[in-house]
Write a protein that holds these residues in place. Structure first.
Motif: not given
Ligand code: HEA
Ligand code: HEM
Ligand SMILES: [Cu+2]
Length: 699
Positions: A11-12, A621-625, A634-635, A637-648
């Motif tokens: 997890v960490l 930044a979260v993906a990079a973290f 975490l990476t 999920v963060a990348l998926q969030v980016i894709v979702a934001a672009v689609v949105l």
């Protein structure tokens, strides 16, 4: 370097207790570790205090809707500059720590461990370049450029906001490295093989890689945006050769960004492949070669220093002309010199590694190419001097910076010419002579330029002037501090003191290092004075309001609108008929009055704010973290969030808002009425000297 035992890898990731500076300071309470823990605590407490204040005064919603999600180029510009000031404060404190260490660590180990010292020059250098200088100039271009060329916004407002948020996210990673983990000790240039896993196994280099990668992608986007804005959005009649110099330097800088940033992105990504997947791009085995990195890095790194200096040159051109109350001397030669510098800057990168093994002929070729850059730079200096010659020079704060720049920058330029001679460079490469050279270009060149611009355009952005007295105090400290802190380094470097040195074994260096240490404190006082100045100016703002938005008797179009300008910048897009349309119209009775009411108003369409760009920048930044700490989930999920934001965003409707003509007319007419009610001189009132100058012009 800490490589701690992972606590809960699933997890960490790599995280273990020793990654917290507080735990390290507890287990090993040396001064070095305690300073580290204190810095970490400062970041955490600072964040909590800001959040608490925002909650206490109920400002979250205002901040979110009016600022963070805004696509208005002016607000984006201001946010960039806020980031720059925050990061400047951190990096300056780090510089003071380094100077203190070197002043006390003569024939003893001092108070900073070698590892900590290594982190300090690496964060200081990386922050100053990527998260102080770049945001400062990008912010300034963002604010000023559209106003200067008669545009309503940048070409791509949404991409503009993404670039900002990538920069903020990357700067956030720099701050996070103070709280969890550590930072690279590989300097701002991050040379392998030192930065390969074999030599730097901790998270430090990974923080550096991802912060720089995100920053460089942000800067590439910013470059494309700026260039397209200049090419496509100039007001009608605004030919290239009618643009203000700052617009010209913005264009040349943006072209440099477009071509110079990708080599850096590629270099850091290849280094990441080496580190994460065991590739061998930059190792000496399996066909790799470290020189690939050196070439790619400096293929970025050298143009980068001109990316930094050109906008500052633009500011000086504006300031020298405005405060000499004269047209810029040699406009065409300044344009050509700017273009020449931009082109030449891609032909000299090898001068950063003259000592790394290429033949003498190659070195000679690159050395000569380097010296050629002195010619267009000299042209610029002469043009500014001739602009001042016989001008009605007003010594307001921006002009003081411009004069200090001219006198000091030339000295640094000449030491650059010394470094450009390979046989001499062999003697002083990687000594403090080099450190003195580049600070001599970066502080009096870039930083003074940004500060001149900050004082110059502040009244435009906020509607009141910055306090003159504290401005002069800060200016004096920046100049005196600079000479004290950096001129001793020329002596030390010529005497052989290497850069990046944590402890010194030569007692005769002591006096020079003391002087440099005092200089660093004077520079800290300079920054503090700027803080006090801001506070005093806000307190006394009622007295320094600039109703007409033209406090310096300005020349460019940006001075023709109210301060702060309306969201849409121009109620009616201007028609350009000369190089100084605003100035000429203001001062020539036969020309149309710039404060006359326009014939008709139209509806104006402006972009609505968008949360998606904030989400994209922070998710990156979260993906990079996640990559830094090897928390792969975490990476992902963060990348998926980016894709979702672009689609949105792609499917979003209602991305624009129309401001009805009636509303534009109401606002604009009200402003015009207020301006006409104020006599010309108080409209443009600065120091007594300004007044005298203006009185003569008007008479
Ligand atoms: C804003 C930043 C900036 C600017 C503008 C410059 C400008 C110049 N730099 Fe500098 N430089 C850096 C930032 C900058 N540099 C940094 C950060 C590094 C080190 C990176 C690192 O290793 O970490 C570096 C390193 C560096 C090196 C590598 C040295 C080494 O590693 O050993 C060299 C060598 O040639 C060099 C040369 C020059 C030259 C010739 C100029 C010229 O452009 C200067 C031109 C100006 C003048 C000459 C003065 C004005 C001109 C006249 C009055 C006209 C008459 C004069 C003549 C015709 C000669 N620089
Ligand atoms: C304002 C006061 C400043 C002080 C006192 C200061 C001091 C220092 C010191 C002590 C070092 C380490 C030198 C060494 O290697 O021994 C350093 C490195 C550096 N500084 Fe500054 N600095 C200042 C401002 C700036 C600014 C404004 C910039 C850039 C815009 C900058 C960019 C750098 C870079 C790139 C390095 C090299 C880092 C490395 O070695 O990788 N500095 N500085
Ligand atoms: Cu260079």
């Amino acid at each position: 370097m800490t490589v701690s035992v992972p606590l809960w890898p699933a997890v960490l990731g790599r995280f273990g207790w020793q990654d917290l500076p507080f735990v390290r300071a507890w287990e090993n309470p040396t001064i070095s570790e305690i300073i580290g823990a204190f810095a970490g605590a400062l970041v955490v407490v600072g964040a909590i205090v800001v959040a608490a204040l925002l909650t206490r005064y109920g400002k979250w919603r205002y901040l979110w809707t009016e600022w963070l999600t805004s696509l208005d180029h002016k607000k984006i510009g201001i946010m960039y500059i806020v980031v720059a000031f925050v990061m400047l404060s951190r990096a300056l404190v780090e510089a003071v720590l380094m100077r203190m260490q070197q002043a006390v660590a003569i024939e003893n180990p001092g108070f900073l461990s070698p590892d900590h010292f290594g982190q300090l020059f690496s964060t200081h250098g990386s922050i100053m370049i990527f998260f102080m200088a770049m945001p400062f100039l990008t912010g300034m271009i963002n604010y000023v450029l559209p106003l200067q060329i008669g545009a309503r916004d940048m070409a791509f407002p949404w991409a503009n906001s993404i670039a900002l948020w990538l920069t903020i996210g990357a700067a956030g990673l720099m701050m996070a490295s103070l709280v969890v983990g550590e930072f690279s000790t590989g300097g701002w240039s991050g040379y392998p093989p030192y930065t390969e896993r074999a030599f730097s196994p901790g998270v430090g280099v990974d923080y550096w890689i991802w912060a720089v990668t995100l920053g460089s992608i942000g800067s590439t986007m910013a470059g494309i945006n700026i260039a397209c804005t200049v090419y496509k959005l100039r007001a009608s009649g605004m030919r290239f050769m009618r643009m203000q110099m700052f617009a010209w330097t913005s264009l040349c800088t943006s072209i440099l960004m477009i071509f110079a940033m990708p080599p850096l992105t590629v270099a850091t990504l290849l280094l990441a492949l080496d580190r994460y997947l065991g590739f061998h791009f930059f190792t000496n085995d399996l066909g790799g070669n470290m020189m690939n990195y050196a070439n790619m890095f400096w293929l970025f790194g050298h143009p980068e220093v001109y990316i930094l200096i050109l906008p500052a040159f633009g500011v000086y051109s504006e300031v020298v002309s405005t405060f000499s109350t004269k047209d810029l001397y040699g406009y065409t030669s300044l344009v050509i010199a700017t273009m020449a510098i931009a082109v030449l800057s891609f032909t000299v990168w090898v001068h950063h590694f003259f000592t790394m093994g290429q033949s003498a002929n190659v070195n000679a070729a690159f050395g000569i190419a380097t010296m050629t850059i002195g010619v267009p730079t000299g042209v610029k200096i002469y043009d500014w001097i001739w602009t001042m010659f016989r001008g009605e020079v007003r010594f307001a704060v921006p002009m003081l910076y411009a004069i200090a720049f001219m006198m000091t920058f030339v000295l640094g330029g000449f030491t650059g010419i010394i470094l450009a001679m390979p046989p001499l460079d062999y003697l002083v490469h990687n000594t403090l002579f080099l450190v003195a050279h580049f600070h001599n270009m970066l502080i009096p060149g870039l930083l003074y330029g940004m500060l001149a611009g900050y004082h110059y355009w502040f009244p435009k952005a906020f509607g009141f002037r910055l306090d003159e007295r504290w401005g002069r105090i800060a200016f004096t400290c920046w100049v005196v501090g600079f000479y004290l802190a950096f001129f001793p380094l020329y002596v030390l470097g010529a005497s052989g003191m290497a850069r990046r040195t944590q402890a010194i074994f030569e007692p005769s260096f002591r006096p020079w290092l003391y002087v440099a240490g005092v200089g660093a404190f004077v520079l800290l006082a300079a920054l503090t004075s700027l803080g006090i100045q801001l506070w005093v100016s806000i307190r006394d703002r009622a007295k320094t309001r600039v109703e007409a938005g033209d406090p310096w008797d300005g020349r460019g179009l940006e001075w023709s609108v109210s301060a702060p300008p309306p969201e849409y910048n121009f109620a009616v897009l201007p028609l350009i008929d000369g190089r100084n349309p605003f100035y000429d119209h203001k001062h020539d009775e036969d020309q149309p009055d710039p404060y006359a009411s326009p014939a008709a108003y139209e509806d104006i369409v402006v972009p609505r704010g968008s949360a998606t760009s904030v989400v994209i920048g922070l998710a990156a930044a979260v993906a990079a973290f996640g990559l830094i700490w090897e928390i792969w989930g975490l990476t992902i999920v963060a990348l998926q969030v980016i894709v979702a934001a672009v689609v949105l965003r792609s499917f979003g409707r209602d991305q624009h808002r129309t401001i009805p003509a009636a509303e534009v007319a109401r606002e604009h007419e009200a402003w015009l009425a207020r301006v006409r009610a104020t006599p010309a001189i108080p409209r443009q009132l600065e120091t007594a000297a300004v007044n005298r100058g203006l009185a003569e012009i008007v008479a």
